[in-house]
Design an enzyme around this catalytic site. Sequence first.
Site, mmCIF file in Angstrom:
data_model
loop_
_atom_site.group_PDB
_atom_site.id
_atom_site.type_symbol
_atom_site.label_atom_id
_atom_site.label_comp_id
_atom_site.label_asym_id
_atom_site.label_seq_id
_atom_site.Cartn_x
_atom_site.Cartn_y
_atom_site.Cartn_z
ATOM 1 N N ASP A 19 39.620 45.687 47.832
ATOM 2 C CA ASP A 19 40.104 44.451 48.454
ATOM 3 C C ASP A 19 40.800 43.545 47.455
ATOM 4 O O ASP A 19 41.954 43.144 47.640
ATOM 5 C CB ASP A 19 38.938 43.693 49.107
ATOM 6 C CG ASP A 19 38.316 44.456 50.264
ATOM 7 O OD1 ASP A 19 39.070 45.120 50.999
ATOM 8 O OD2 ASP A 19 37.090 44.395 50.425
ATOM 9 N N SER A 180 32.265 51.209 51.294
ATOM 10 C CA SER A 180 32.250 49.816 50.880
ATOM 11 C C SER A 180 30.937 49.582 50.148
ATOM 12 O O SER A 180 29.861 49.712 50.735
ATOM 13 C CB SER A 180 32.350 48.890 52.099
ATOM 14 O OG SER A 180 32.259 47.539 51.694
#
Length: 409
Positions: A19, A180
């Site tokens: 991200d 993640s």
Amino acid sequence: MMNKENIKKVVLAYSGGLDTSIIIPWLKENYNNCEVIAVSGDVGQGTELDGLEEKALKTGASKLYIEDLTDEFVDEFIIPTVKAGAMYEGYMLGTSFARPLIAKRLVEIAKQEGADAICHGCTGKGNDQVRFELAIKAFAPDMPIIAPWREWDIKSRDQEIDYAIAHNIPLKITRETNYSKDKNLWHLSHEGLDLEDPANEPTYEKEGFLELGVSPLQAPDKPTYLTLDFEKGVPVALDGVSMTAKEIILKLNQLGGANGIGLLDIVENRLVGMKCRGVYETPGGAILYKAMQLLESLCLDKYAAHKKQELAISFADLVYNGQWYTPLRKALSAFVDVLMENCTGTVKLKLYKGNIIPAGIWSKYSLYDPEIATFEEDEVYHQADAAGFINLFGLPIQVQAKVDAKQKA
């Protein structure tokens, strides 16, 4: 609405993960080629910080701060939460209490640098956006906040990888290993890919999946014994050796991880309303929570222990929901500190294939009196007294029964 023309300098919460790696060029493309100052809060990510400065600068940041927050993280966030016995649906809050600390440091650097905004890489589906932004509001209530996931056209982690490739941003992951993850000295979380289906068993035995330990199936056949010493609810020694709380946690991670301790697979209720599935590794934390629970069984009276258990749910909700910097959380910590005054003693545990087995508890403040509790003859407990106690304790039930009988008649 934020006026983008006024945004000249942005402080970015930077981990170097997928991200935040693509956010640096995205900010420069969408916010007038603004200066981006990356800030990485070191809460025990270890090797994840290696090469971070070179990567941040190459992708467009003007500078990178790497702030060692590990001692404050342990002493001011982890230990108060463990003392409170706070867990959220079984989750030991590893990501939850790290975010407010990092956000506080972001604000301090933003003020120091004269930044116009603070940016984070949290998704619009997650809890972390709330945790970051509530903490930012606590220290800089008027600071503009940029959350790219709530603005950009990218809709998935797969599209993030496409963006990274197009902008020549190096990544440590592939599309097949694109979990993640969040790692610090307390825990490691896993979400995404096959874990999105609760019907799928986590691949604990697959090489490279677990990072802080092993599956219980792969743990040694011989148990590991350890002792933990506490003073007023704070761990101060491991196996008789005085250590800081941080040193104890790191050592417990090693011992617990080697014995398959601290794995949690849950479907939890996120703050934003959805359910999500996560797998957590918290080996040292699981040991500390168990040891504290055992010590409290000796040192807390019934009503204090029960009220503490009740308020632990409220404490956990506050931490999970990003409300660390609130009067209620501080008040609950003060309540816990009073109860911890006599929680001093030693706990012995046996670790074996994912299990934490009690092996002995000692405290000079113990409320357990063997002479009273014994099944053998004693001179201090008069069993005949129980009849009067039961009569008084059961009086409301007896009266209600008589009234009910009259009404039926």
